[in-house]
Design a protein around this motif. Structure first.
Motif, PDB file in Angstrom:
ATOM      1  N   UNK A   1      -2.814  21.841 119.698  1.00 41.35           N
ATOM      2  CA  UNK A   1      -2.672  23.275 119.909  1.00 41.35           C
ATOM      3  C   UNK A   1      -3.658  23.993 119.006  1.00 41.35           C
ATOM      4  N   UNK A   2      -4.423  24.917 119.550  1.00 40.56           N
ATOM      5  CA  UNK A   2      -5.358  25.667 118.712  1.00 40.56           C
ATOM      6  C   UNK A   2      -4.587  26.711 117.908  1.00 40.56           C
ATOM      7  N   UNK A   3      -5.126  27.050 116.743  1.00 48.14           N
ATOM      8  CA  UNK A   3      -4.507  28.034 115.861  1.00 48.14           C
ATOM      9  C   UNK A   3      -5.551  29.017 115.366  1.00 48.14           C
ATOM     10  N   UNK A   4      -5.137  30.242 115.137  1.00 43.71           N
ATOM     11  CA  UNK A   4      -6.011  31.209 114.479  1.00 43.71           C
ATOM     12  C   UNK A   4      -6.066  30.849 113.003  1.00 43.71           C
ATOM     13  N   UNK A   5      -7.034  31.406 112.286  1.00 47.47           N
ATOM     14  CA  UNK A   5      -7.131  31.162 110.844  1.00 47.47           C
ATOM     15  C   UNK A   5      -5.860  31.636 110.143  1.00 47.47           C
ATOM     16  N   UNK A   6      -5.306  32.765 110.594  1.00 48.96           N
ATOM     17  CA  UNK A   6      -4.081  33.298 109.992  1.00 48.96           C
ATOM     18  C   UNK A   6      -2.901  32.350 110.224  1.00 48.96           C
ATOM     19  N   UNK A   7      -2.774  31.802 111.418  1.00 54.87           N
ATOM     20  CA  UNK A   7      -1.679  30.866 111.719  1.00 54.87           C
ATOM     21  C   UNK A   7      -1.855  29.563 110.953  1.00 54.87           C
ATOM     22  N   UNK A   8      -3.105  29.121 110.786  1.00 53.87           N
ATOM     23  CA  UNK A   8      -3.370  27.910 110.008  1.00 53.87           C
ATOM     24  C   UNK A   8      -2.964  28.125 108.556  1.00 53.87           C
ATOM     25  N   UNK A   9      -3.284  29.291 108.005  1.00 54.92           N
ATOM     26  CA  UNK A   9      -2.898  29.608 106.631  1.00 54.92           C
ATOM     27  C   UNK A   9      -1.381  29.683 106.505  1.00 54.92           C
ATOM     28  N   UNK A  10      -0.734  30.260 107.488  1.00 59.15           N
ATOM     29  CA  UNK A  10       0.737  30.336 107.497  1.00 59.15           C
ATOM     30  C   UNK A  10       1.337  28.928 107.532  1.00 59.15           C
ATOM     31  N   UNK A  11       0.770  28.050 108.368  1.00 58.66           N
ATOM     32  CA  UNK A  11       1.260  26.665 108.438  1.00 58.66           C
ATOM     33  C   UNK A  11       1.122  25.995 107.079  1.00 58.66           C
ATOM     34  N   UNK A  12      -0.030  26.171 106.417  1.00 58.76           N
ATOM     35  CA  UNK A  12      -0.244  25.571 105.095  1.00 58.76           C
ATOM     36  C   UNK A  12       0.771  26.094 104.086  1.00 58.76           C
TER      37      UNK A  12
ATOM     38  N   UNK B   1      -5.990  20.495 111.323  1.00 58.73           N
ATOM     39  CA  UNK B   1      -7.416  20.157 111.273  1.00 58.73           C
ATOM     40  C   UNK B   1      -8.255  21.411 111.410  1.00 58.73           C
ATOM     41  N   UNK B   2      -9.518  21.318 110.963  1.00 55.80           N
ATOM     42  CA  UNK B   2     -10.519  22.341 111.239  1.00 55.80           C
ATOM     43  C   UNK B   2     -11.753  21.630 111.791  1.00 55.80           C
ATOM     44  N   UNK B   3     -12.323  22.196 112.858  1.00 59.68           N
ATOM     45  CA  UNK B   3     -13.507  21.609 113.476  1.00 59.68           C
ATOM     46  C   UNK B   3     -14.740  21.939 112.633  1.00 59.68           C
ATOM     47  N   UNK B   4     -15.857  21.241 112.850  1.00 56.88           N
ATOM     48  CA  UNK B   4     -17.097  21.595 112.155  1.00 56.88           C
ATOM     49  C   UNK B   4     -17.518  23.049 112.411  1.00 56.88           C
ATOM     50  N   UNK B   5     -17.099  23.612 113.545  1.00 59.41           N
ATOM     51  CA  UNK B   5     -17.422  25.002 113.878  1.00 59.41           C
ATOM     52  C   UNK B   5     -16.424  26.013 113.310  1.00 59.41           C
ATOM     53  N   UNK B   6     -15.427  25.537 112.544  1.00 58.23           N
ATOM     54  CA  UNK B   6     -14.485  26.438 111.902  1.00 58.23           C
ATOM     55  C   UNK B   6     -13.262  26.808 112.713  1.00 58.23           C
ATOM     56  N   UNK B   7     -12.990  26.073 113.788  1.00 59.34           N
ATOM     57  CA  UNK B   7     -11.807  26.352 114.607  1.00 59.34           C
ATOM     58  C   UNK B   7     -10.656  25.456 114.141  1.00 59.34           C
ATOM     59  N   UNK B   8      -9.476  26.048 114.011  1.00 57.37           N
ATOM     60  CA  UNK B   8      -8.304  25.327 113.522  1.00 57.37           C
ATOM     61  C   UNK B   8      -7.464  24.818 114.686  1.00 57.37           C
ATOM     62  N   UNK B   9      -6.836  23.664 114.474  1.00 57.03           N
ATOM     63  CA  UNK B   9      -5.906  23.158 115.474  1.00 57.03           C
ATOM     64  C   UNK B   9      -4.852  22.284 114.817  1.00 57.03           C
ATOM     65  N   UNK B  10      -3.740  22.150 115.531  1.00 55.30           N
ATOM     66  CA  UNK B  10      -2.621  21.353 115.070  1.00 55.30           C
ATOM     67  C   UNK B  10      -2.428  20.192 116.034  1.00 55.30           C
TER      68      UNK B  10
END
Length: 78
Positions: free
Chosen positions: A62-73, A37-46
């Motif tokens: 669990x919160x994720x950085x943008x880089x970790x979110x991209x890696x997960x995708x 997911x991504x929050x309305x404020x741009x924070x990623x989480x799993x």
């Protein structure tokens, strides 16, 4: 599910679902689910949840950085 991490609220009901992955089948003790997911404020989480013998035996966020979110995708071909 809603969880506050470092004073930031992560809520599956108010965030945008970007992708999901499931392993196993409903009721499988080793099965699990992951949702990015991504929050309305741009924070990623799993969001994760699974059977008692899985890698995610309990519901959690669990919160994720943008880089970790991209890696997960990329790892889940989303």
């Amino acid at each position: 599910m809603k969880k506050i991490i470092c004073k930031v609220e992560y809520d599956t009901e108010n965030a945008e679902l970007l992708g999901k992955f499931a392993s196993g089948f409903f009721g499988d003790p080793e099965g699990y689910e992951e949702r990015l997911y991504v929050t309305p404020g741009g924070k990623y989480f799993l969001y994760v949840n699974g059977g008692e013998e899985s890698i995610h035996p309990a519901e959690n966020i669990t919160r994720l950085s943008a880089a970790k979110a991209e890696e997960w995708k990329q790892n889940h071909e989303i």
